[in-house]
Write a protein that holds these residues in place. Sequence first.
Motif, PDB file in Angstrom:
ATOM      1  N   VAL A 107       0.841  -1.204   0.000  1.00  0.00           N
ATOM      2  CA  VAL A 107       0.000   0.000   0.000  1.00  0.00           C
ATOM      3  C   VAL A 107       0.876   1.253   0.000  1.00  0.00           C
ATOM      4  N   ARG A 108       1.923   1.240   0.841  1.00  0.00           N
ATOM      5  CA  ARG A 108       2.809   2.402   0.906  1.00  0.00           C
ATOM      6  C   ARG A 108       3.518   2.647  -0.428  1.00  0.00           C
ATOM      7  N   ILE A 109       3.861   1.578  -1.116  1.00  0.00           N
ATOM      8  CA  ILE A 109       4.513   1.724  -2.419  1.00  0.00           C
ATOM      9  C   ILE A 109       3.576   2.392  -3.420  1.00  0.00           C
ATOM     10  N   GLY A 110       2.278   2.134  -3.270  1.00  0.00           N
ATOM     11  CA  GLY A 110       1.312   2.792  -4.147  1.00  0.00           C
ATOM     12  C   GLY A 110       0.430   1.871  -4.959  1.00  0.00           C
ATOM     13  N   PHE A 111       0.460   0.556  -4.705  1.00  0.00           N
ATOM     14  CA  PHE A 111      -0.409  -0.358  -5.435  1.00  0.00           C
ATOM     15  C   PHE A 111      -1.867  -0.090  -5.074  1.00  0.00           C
ATOM     16  N   LYS A 112      -2.705   0.002  -6.106  1.00  0.00           N
ATOM     17  CA  LYS A 112      -4.138   0.220  -5.905  1.00  0.00           C
ATOM     18  C   LYS A 112      -4.938  -1.064  -6.106  1.00  0.00           C
ATOM     19  N   GLN A 113      -4.294  -2.072  -6.641  1.00  0.00           N
ATOM     20  CA  GLN A 113      -4.905  -3.397  -6.744  1.00  0.00           C
ATOM     21  C   GLN A 113      -3.906  -4.404  -6.190  1.00  0.00           C
ATOM     22  N   ILE A 114      -4.358  -5.189  -5.231  1.00  0.00           N
ATOM     23  CA  ILE A 114      -3.475  -6.146  -4.562  1.00  0.00           C
ATOM     24  C   ILE A 114      -4.195  -7.488  -4.438  1.00  0.00           C
ATOM     25  N   GLU A 115      -3.613  -8.508  -5.050  1.00  0.00           N
ATOM     26  CA  GLU A 115      -4.176  -9.848  -4.894  1.00  0.00           C
ATOM     27  C   GLU A 115      -3.764 -10.367  -3.518  1.00  0.00           C
ATOM     28  N   VAL A 116      -4.756 -10.628  -2.681  1.00  0.00           N
ATOM     29  CA  VAL A 116      -4.471 -10.969  -1.285  1.00  0.00           C
ATOM     30  C   VAL A 116      -4.429 -12.468  -1.031  1.00  0.00           C
ATOM     31  N   GLY A 117      -4.667 -13.267  -2.060  1.00  0.00           N
ATOM     32  CA  GLY A 117      -4.490 -14.690  -1.847  1.00  0.00           C
ATOM     33  C   GLY A 117      -5.559 -15.535  -2.502  1.00  0.00           C
TER      34      GLY A 117
ATOM     35  N   VAL B 249       9.159  -4.187 -10.078  1.00  0.00           N
ATOM     36  CA  VAL B 249      10.140  -3.135  -9.760  1.00  0.00           C
ATOM     37  C   VAL B 249      10.912  -2.749 -11.020  1.00  0.00           C
ATOM     38  N   THR B 250      11.357  -3.749 -11.760  1.00  0.00           N
ATOM     39  CA  THR B 250      12.143  -3.472 -12.960  1.00  0.00           C
ATOM     40  C   THR B 250      11.321  -2.753 -14.016  1.00  0.00           C
ATOM     41  N   VAL B 251      10.101  -3.236 -14.272  1.00  0.00           N
ATOM     42  CA  VAL B 251       9.277  -2.606 -15.309  1.00  0.00           C
ATOM     43  C   VAL B 251       8.950  -1.159 -14.931  1.00  0.00           C
ATOM     44  N   ALA B 252       8.582  -0.936 -13.674  1.00  0.00           N
ATOM     45  CA  ALA B 252       8.223   0.420 -13.248  1.00  0.00           C
ATOM     46  C   ALA B 252       9.414   1.363 -13.317  1.00  0.00           C
ATOM     47  N   LEU B 253      10.582   0.912 -12.867  1.00  0.00           N
ATOM     48  CA  LEU B 253      11.756   1.788 -12.907  1.00  0.00           C
ATOM     49  C   LEU B 253      12.269   1.963 -14.328  1.00  0.00           C
ATOM     50  N   ASN B 254      12.057   0.979 -15.188  1.00  0.00           N
ATOM     51  CA  ASN B 254      12.358   1.185 -16.602  1.00  0.00           C
ATOM     52  C   ASN B 254      11.541   2.354 -17.148  1.00  0.00           C
ATOM     53  N   MET B 255      10.272   2.398 -16.758  1.00  0.00           N
ATOM     54  CA  MET B 255       9.416   3.510 -17.197  1.00  0.00           C
ATOM     55  C   MET B 255       9.891   4.828 -16.593  1.00  0.00           C
ATOM     56  N   ASN B 256      10.209   4.803 -15.300  1.00  0.00           N
ATOM     57  CA  ASN B 256      10.723   6.015 -14.653  1.00  0.00           C
ATOM     58  C   ASN B 256      11.954   6.537 -15.381  1.00  0.00           C
ATOM     59  N   SER B 257      12.815   5.636 -15.843  1.00  0.00           N
ATOM     60  CA  SER B 257      14.048   6.053 -16.504  1.00  0.00           C
ATOM     61  C   SER B 257      13.779   6.750 -17.834  1.00  0.00           C
ATOM     62  N   HIS B 258      12.534   6.626 -18.343  1.00  0.00           N
ATOM     63  CA  HIS B 258      12.126   7.338 -19.555  1.00  0.00           C
ATOM     64  C   HIS B 258      11.216   8.527 -19.220  1.00  0.00           C
ATOM     65  N   GLY B 259      11.162   8.875 -17.931  1.00  0.00           N
ATOM     66  CA  GLY B 259      10.376  10.030 -17.531  1.00  0.00           C
ATOM     67  C   GLY B 259       8.896   9.777 -17.406  1.00  0.00           C
TER      68      GLY B 259
ATOM     69  N   LEU C 260       3.946   4.297  -8.575  1.00  0.00           N
ATOM     70  CA  LEU C 260       4.613   3.441  -7.594  1.00  0.00           C
ATOM     71  C   LEU C 260       5.856   4.154  -7.088  1.00  0.00           C
ATOM     72  N   ASP C 261       6.079   4.079  -5.799  1.00  0.00           N
ATOM     73  CA  ASP C 261       7.181   4.808  -5.179  1.00  0.00           C
ATOM     74  C   ASP C 261       8.278   3.845  -4.736  1.00  0.00           C
ATOM     75  N   PHE C 262       9.349   3.814  -5.493  1.00  0.00           N
ATOM     76  CA  PHE C 262      10.508   2.995  -5.140  1.00  0.00           C
ATOM     77  C   PHE C 262      11.692   3.874  -4.756  1.00  0.00           C
ATOM     78  N   SER C 263      11.404   5.046  -4.193  1.00  0.00           N
ATOM     79  CA  SER C 263      12.471   5.979  -3.827  1.00  0.00           C
ATOM     80  C   SER C 263      13.311   5.476  -2.661  1.00  0.00           C
ATOM     81  N   GLU C 264      12.795   4.506  -1.917  1.00  0.00           N
ATOM     82  CA  GLU C 264      13.571   3.888  -0.838  1.00  0.00           C
ATOM     83  C   GLU C 264      13.689   2.396  -1.121  1.00  0.00           C
TER      84      GLU C 264
ATOM     85  N   GLY D 257      17.013   5.830  -3.480  1.00  0.00           N
ATOM     86  CA  GLY D 257      17.529   5.650  -2.132  1.00  0.00           C
ATOM     87  C   GLY D 257      18.884   4.997  -2.043  1.00  0.00           C
ATOM     88  N   ARG D 258      19.576   4.859  -3.177  1.00  0.00           N
ATOM     89  CA  ARG D 258      20.936   4.341  -3.151  1.00  0.00           C
ATOM     90  C   ARG D 258      21.885   5.528  -3.040  1.00  0.00           C
TER      91      ARG D 258
END
Length: 558
Positions: free
Chosen positions: A62-72, A285-295, A300-304, A375-376
Amino acid sequence: MNPNSLSKYRPFPAVSLPDRTWPDKTITKAPIWCSVDLRDGNQALPQPMSIEEKIDFFELLVRIGFKQIEVGFPSAADTEFNFLRRLIDENRIPDDVTIQVLVQTREHLIRRSFEAIDGAKRAIVHIYNSTSPLQRRVTFGDATRESIKQVAIDGAKLVKELVPTIPRTEVVLQYSPESFSDTELDYSLEVCNAVIDVWQPTPENKMIINLPDTVQWTTPNVHADMIEWMSRNLDKRDSLVVSLHTHNDRGTGVAATELGLMAGADRVEGTLFGNGERTGNLDIVTVALNMNSHGIATGLDFSELTDIRQKYEKFTRLMVPERQPYAGELVFTAFSGSHQDAIKKGLDRREKETAEAPDTLWGVPYLTIDPQDIGRSYEAIIRINSQSGKGGVAYVLDREHGFDLPKSMHPLVGKRIYDLADEHGRELTVDEIRDAFFEFFVNVESHLNLVEYELIHKAGGQVHCKATISIDGETRMIEGDGNGPINSFVHALETAGLKNFKVTDYRSHAVQGGSDASAAAYVQLQHDDGRLLWGTGVDSSIEMAGLKALVTGWNLLH
C-alpha cells in the motif's frame, strides 16, 4: 542440453499478423498495476508467510502505491481465508485500494471466496481454468474444447449470481484462460468472449480479461502478437481491461510485458523482484523503474528501494540477487577501470552542470538512472580490486575522504593501490584505500624529515625560511629565501646541496570530510633525470601541508 535430445522439441508456431502495429508503438503511460506477491509470491516460498508477515507485506505494498493487490486464494486454506478476513474486519484496506482473490472455476471454491470478501469496499474475483490443448489432454483427460469453455461460462454465471448476496461489496470479474500462452488463439478468443457474454460489461463497469503467459514457450515478440491479436478481436473491447501476467521461464518476463503493453494491454500483474512459481513472475520493480528512466510516472514509489528490498527479504526469507536490476547490491558498482573513470567524469561534470541548470537531464555513463532517486548512494558505485582503473581510486579518495587528486597523479596512485589489491587477492575497502594512500604518498619521511621551520615574511612578498631537518638521521639547520613558503624551502634545500629537482606544479585545497586534517597540498617534482612524481602533504596548516608535500616528493624521488 544433450544434442541427442533436440529431436524432442519443436519451434513454437508464429502468429499470422502481417499488419501488426506494436513494433511502432512506444510506452507513454503506466498500466494499472496489480501486485500478486501475497498469492503467487507466497505460494512460491519454501516457508510461506505467516498472517502477521502478510499483513506487514500488504501495508508495504500500500505504501509503495499499489491500488490493486491480490491478497491470496482464500478458498484454498484457512490461513488465506483468515488473513483476508483480518484485512476487512480490522479496516486495513484503504478506500482507494481494491483487493483481488484468485479462485478456480469450481462452485464450492467460488462460494467460499465470496464469504471471504464480504464487507470489502471493492473486490476483484479472479476466476480461471486451464484451456491449452496440453492441459485439456493431460490434466483433464482428453476434455473437449466445448466442455472446457462451459466450465468458464458456469464460473462466470455463478459469480454474477452471487454478487447480490454481498451488497456491501462492489465486485469486478476477472477471467483468465490459464495457460493462454499455449492455447490456440481462436479458442482463447472463443472462451473469453463466452465469459464476456455472461458478464455483459460496459464502459462504465468494465471486466478484466487476463491473458497469462503462464509458461513462456516463445520469444517476447510472439507474445506481443498474441496480445495484439486478442485485443483486436475481443468483444466489447471498450468495456474490457486487458491484463498481462507473465512468468519468466525463458528469462524474458520483463521484455514480454513491455512488448505486451505496446501491443495494447492495459494492466500488469506481477511481484516485487519477480518472486513466483518456477523461474518467477514478472518483476514489477524493474518494469516500473524502466518507465521512470524514460520520464514516465508510474504511481509506484521505489524511492527507498533498499528499505523495500530489506523488508521483502525479511518477509520472504529470500535474497535479492546482487545483479538484480536496480535493487541488487552491486548494480551501481563498477570494478572495471574504464567504467570507473567514465562514471567519475560523468558525476563530476553533472555536478557542475546542475549547479548552473538544476533541470539538466540525467546523463552519466553506465548509470541509466541516478542511484539517489531510489535511495541508493554514490558511495558504493565504484569499488576497488586489482581489475580497477586509475579513476576508481581517485573517485574513492575524493568522494569518501575529501582528497581531490590532480589528474596526472591518478596513474601513480592507482597503480600502487591496485598492486596492493592484487597482493591481497581481493577488493579493498574505502578505508584500506585511504590508509594505503597515506602510507605511500602522504607525509612520507623516509630520508628527509622536516623537524621545525620558521617563516619570516619580508617586504615585497619575500619569505625567509629557517628550518631544522633530519637527513638520514643527521640533524641540520638550513635557510633560504623565496617568494613563498615552498620557494624559500626549495632554496634552503639547494643551499644545503640537497636539490636535484625542480617544482613543476602545486595544488592545495581544504579537505571535505573523512579526515581530521583541514588542508591537503600536492607538489609535483621533476628529478634532474626527468622523472616526474607527486608528493602529498596533509596538515591543519595550509603552509605546513605544502612543505610536507614537498618533503614527501623529495623522499619519493630518492
